[in-house]
Write a protein that holds these residues in place. Structure first.
Motif, mmCIF file in Angstrom:
data_model
loop_
_atom_site.group_PDB
_atom_site.id
_atom_site.type_symbol
_atom_site.label_atom_id
_atom_site.label_comp_id
_atom_site.label_asym_id
_atom_site.label_seq_id
_atom_site.Cartn_x
_atom_site.Cartn_y
_atom_site.Cartn_z
ATOM 1 N N LEU A 34 23.191 34.097 23.360
ATOM 2 C CA LEU A 34 22.122 33.129 23.589
ATOM 3 C C LEU A 34 22.632 31.749 23.977
ATOM 4 C CD1 LEU A 34 20.006 34.023 20.415
ATOM 5 C CD2 LEU A 34 19.699 34.895 22.745
ATOM 6 N N ARG A 35 23.773 31.361 23.396
ATOM 7 C CA ARG A 35 24.317 30.021 23.673
ATOM 8 C C ARG A 35 25.811 30.013 23.404
ATOM 9 N NH1 ARG A 35 24.898 27.487 18.584
ATOM 10 N NH2 ARG A 35 23.547 28.342 16.979
ATOM 11 N N GLU A 36 26.455 28.948 23.843
ATOM 12 C CA GLU A 36 27.905 28.794 23.659
ATOM 13 C C GLU A 36 28.232 28.593 22.181
ATOM 14 O OE1 GLU A 36 31.702 27.518 25.858
ATOM 15 O OE2 GLU A 36 29.771 27.845 26.793
ATOM 16 N N ILE A 37 29.240 29.308 21.708
ATOM 17 C CA ILE A 37 29.712 29.227 20.324
ATOM 18 C C ILE A 37 31.180 28.798 20.374
ATOM 19 C CG2 ILE A 37 30.195 30.621 18.247
ATOM 20 C CD1 ILE A 37 27.217 30.234 18.764
ATOM 21 N N PRO A 38 31.640 27.938 19.457
ATOM 22 C CA PRO A 38 33.062 27.564 19.453
ATOM 23 C C PRO A 38 33.958 28.805 19.352
ATOM 24 C CG PRO A 38 31.815 26.156 17.945
ATOM 25 C CD PRO A 38 30.879 27.240 18.415
ATOM 26 N N ASP A 39 35.144 28.722 19.965
ATOM 27 C CA ASP A 39 36.064 29.863 20.005
ATOM 28 C C ASP A 39 36.480 30.347 18.621
ATOM 29 O OD1 ASP A 39 35.998 29.880 22.752
ATOM 30 O OD2 ASP A 39 37.904 28.820 22.993
ATOM 31 N N ASN A 40 36.411 29.468 17.610
ATOM 32 C CA ASN A 40 36.859 29.850 16.260
ATOM 33 C C ASN A 40 35.711 30.409 15.407
ATOM 34 O OD1 ASN A 40 35.587 27.261 15.947
ATOM 35 N ND2 ASN A 40 36.651 27.020 13.998
ATOM 36 N N GLN A 41 34.558 30.696 16.040
ATOM 37 C CA GLN A 41 33.398 31.184 15.283
ATOM 38 C C GLN A 41 32.778 32.415 15.938
ATOM 39 O OE1 GLN A 41 30.443 28.072 15.028
ATOM 40 N NE2 GLN A 41 31.541 26.992 13.420
ATOM 41 N N GLU A 42 32.217 33.261 15.093
ATOM 42 C CA GLU A 42 31.287 34.321 15.505
ATOM 43 C C GLU A 42 30.026 34.066 14.691
ATOM 44 O OE1 GLU A 42 31.599 36.788 17.700
ATOM 45 O OE2 GLU A 42 33.734 37.161 17.952
ATOM 46 N N VAL A 43 28.868 33.992 15.352
ATOM 47 C CA VAL A 43 27.624 33.616 14.677
ATOM 48 C C VAL A 43 26.561 34.674 14.957
ATOM 49 C CG1 VAL A 43 25.835 31.837 14.443
ATOM 50 C CG2 VAL A 43 28.205 31.159 14.946
ATOM 51 N N PHE A 44 25.873 35.067 13.883
ATOM 52 C CA PHE A 44 24.814 36.062 13.986
ATOM 53 C C PHE A 44 23.573 35.520 13.287
ATOM 54 C CE2 PHE A 44 28.892 38.139 13.907
ATOM 55 C CZ PHE A 44 28.828 38.995 14.995
ATOM 56 N N THR A 45 22.415 35.812 13.854
ATOM 57 C CA THR A 45 21.154 35.476 13.197
ATOM 58 C C THR A 45 20.381 36.767 12.970
ATOM 59 O OG1 THR A 45 20.011 35.126 15.304
ATOM 60 C CG2 THR A 45 20.961 33.181 14.234
ATOM 61 N N HIS A 46 19.573 36.744 11.915
ATOM 62 C CA HIS A 46 18.687 37.882 11.643
ATOM 63 C C HIS A 46 17.571 37.838 12.676
ATOM 64 C CE1 HIS A 46 15.813 40.496 9.669
ATOM 65 N NE2 HIS A 46 16.724 40.829 8.756
ATOM 66 N N ALA A 47 17.224 38.995 13.221
ATOM 67 C CA ALA A 47 16.220 39.055 14.287
ATOM 68 C C ALA A 47 14.828 38.633 13.827
ATOM 69 C CB ALA A 47 16.174 40.466 14.873
ATOM 70 N N HIS A 48 14.529 38.710 12.494
ATOM 71 C CA HIS A 48 13.160 38.468 12.042
ATOM 72 C C HIS A 48 13.049 37.429 10.927
ATOM 73 C CE1 HIS A 48 12.194 41.934 14.464
ATOM 74 N NE2 HIS A 48 13.063 42.650 13.773
ATOM 75 N N THR A 49 14.165 36.893 10.466
ATOM 76 C CA THR A 49 14.125 35.858 9.428
ATOM 77 C C THR A 49 14.954 34.670 9.912
ATOM 78 O OG1 THR A 49 16.135 36.509 8.248
ATOM 79 C CG2 THR A 49 14.106 37.696 7.661
ATOM 80 N N ASP A 50 15.067 33.647 9.116
ATOM 81 C CA ASP A 50 15.867 32.478 9.485
ATOM 82 C C ASP A 50 17.285 32.572 8.907
ATOM 83 O OD1 ASP A 50 15.491 30.218 11.135
ATOM 84 O OD2 ASP A 50 15.555 28.894 9.388
ATOM 85 N N GLN A 51 17.701 33.767 8.467
ATOM 86 C CA GLN A 51 19.036 33.945 7.901
ATOM 87 C C GLN A 51 20.092 33.943 9.011
ATOM 88 O OE1 GLN A 51 18.047 37.718 6.035
ATOM 89 N NE2 GLN A 51 18.343 36.806 4.010
ATOM 90 N N SER A 52 21.311 33.536 8.638
ATOM 91 C CA SER A 52 22.409 33.575 9.598
ATOM 92 C C SER A 52 23.718 33.901 8.895
ATOM 93 C CB SER A 52 22.529 32.235 10.345
ATOM 94 O OG SER A 52 22.886 31.201 9.451
ATOM 95 N N LEU A 53 24.652 34.404 9.677
ATOM 96 C CA LEU A 53 26.009 34.703 9.223
ATOM 97 C C LEU A 53 26.988 34.049 10.186
ATOM 98 C CD1 LEU A 53 25.668 38.518 8.542
ATOM 99 C CD2 LEU A 53 26.391 36.835 6.845
ATOM 100 N N ILE A 54 28.033 33.433 9.634
ATOM 101 C CA ILE A 54 29.061 32.812 10.462
ATOM 102 C C ILE A 54 30.415 33.292 9.962
ATOM 103 C CG2 ILE A 54 30.093 30.631 11.238
ATOM 104 C CD1 ILE A 54 27.360 29.303 10.481
ATOM 105 N N VAL A 55 31.221 33.816 10.884
ATOM 106 C CA VAL A 55 32.616 34.147 10.605
ATOM 107 C C VAL A 55 33.433 33.088 11.332
ATOM 108 C CG1 VAL A 55 34.443 35.874 10.798
ATOM 109 C CG2 VAL A 55 32.058 36.605 10.504
ATOM 110 N N GLU A 56 34.272 32.369 10.580
ATOM 111 C CA GLU A 56 34.952 31.205 11.144
ATOM 112 C C GLU A 56 36.415 31.187 10.737
ATOM 113 O OE1 GLU A 56 34.048 26.402 11.374
ATOM 114 O OE2 GLU A 56 33.067 27.603 9.823
ATOM 115 N N LEU A 57 37.271 30.874 11.708
ATOM 116 C CA LEU A 57 38.699 30.691 11.463
ATOM 117 C C LEU A 57 38.965 29.190 11.381
ATOM 118 C CD1 LEU A 57 40.040 33.161 14.194
ATOM 119 C CD2 LEU A 57 39.423 33.674 11.821
ATOM 120 N N VAL A 58 39.500 28.733 10.242
ATOM 121 C CA VAL A 58 39.783 27.312 10.063
ATOM 122 C C VAL A 58 41.225 27.139 9.592
ATOM 123 C CG1 VAL A 58 37.365 26.742 9.550
ATOM 124 C CG2 VAL A 58 38.935 27.259 7.676
ATOM 125 N N GLU A 59 41.695 25.916 9.680
ATOM 126 C CA GLU A 59 43.061 25.622 9.263
ATOM 127 C C GLU A 59 43.235 25.872 7.766
ATOM 128 O OE1 GLU A 59 46.159 21.829 9.190
ATOM 129 O OE2 GLU A 59 44.308 21.684 10.344
#
Length: 194
Positions: A34-59
């Motif tokens: 749907l939109r640009e996401i930073p290279d260090n993240q994978e982002v998912f939203t629930h199709a029917h709720t406002d929930q979200s999941l983020i997988v992120e690589l940080v220092e």
């Protein structure tokens, strides 16, 4: 543009080009469709709720003790969410995740934090109360902490853009769905970390 949901698959979902894999809960939409996401993240939203999941690589935060790492990252997220004042964020639990329960055996330790934050969406005035579940995998050998964040809204302000009906026919994600994601996170390509 077609958006793909990742539900229904019996295979782990490829993250970061397949360098990591994990089971992503049902009704998940990959936000990178749907939109640009930073290279260090994978982002998912629930199709029917406002929930979200983020997988992120940080220092990797070497100055932070393993048992304090989840709290450190929770407070960092609170700062990014403009929820850092004491009344806007609270940690309710921090527990170690036994390595014997995890597919990601390369980590030195893993932790799960649960807390709440009062955050606004898209810099709006209205604040929503969100339960935030945070998994932290510590990988000092790769100078990386992997964060997995499950944002689970508990109360939505009437003035929030999230107050508009997003559909109620979908089953919301549960803490068990989140725990399955944590337990199935697997490193396939160590070159991911450089």
């Amino acid at each position: 543009m077609d958006t793909q949901t990742v539900d229904g698959s019996t295979d782990p979902f490829p993250l970061f080009g397949g360098a990591l894999t994990a089971f992503i809960p049902h009704s998940a939409t990959d936000v990178s469709d749907l939109r640009e996401i930073p290279d260090n993240q994978e982002v998912f939203t629930h199709a029917h709720t406002d929930q979200s999941l983020i997988v992120e690589l940080v220092e990797y935060q070497g100055h932070v003790a393993d048992h304090d790492a989840a709290r450190f990252h929770f407070e960092d997220i609170a700062g990014s969410n403009k929820a850092s004042e004491p009344s806007a964020c609270e940690v309710t639990s921090v527990v170690p995740l036994p390595k014997s329960d995890l597919s990601l055996s390369d980590c030195s330790s893993a932790w799960m934090l649960t807390g709440t934050q009062c955050v606004s969406k898209f810099n709006e005035e209205a604040k929503n109360t969100v339960t935030l579940h945070l998994g932290v995998f510590r990988l000092p050998q790769f100078s990386t902490d992997i964060l997995i964040t499950f944002n689970d809204p508990q109360s939505i302000s009437p003035g929030s853009s999230s107050a508009t009906p997003t559909g109620t026919h979908g089953e919301p994600w549960t803490v068990q769905d989140f725990q399955r994601l944590l337990q199935t996170l697997t490193l396939r390509i160590p070159g991911l970390f450089g």
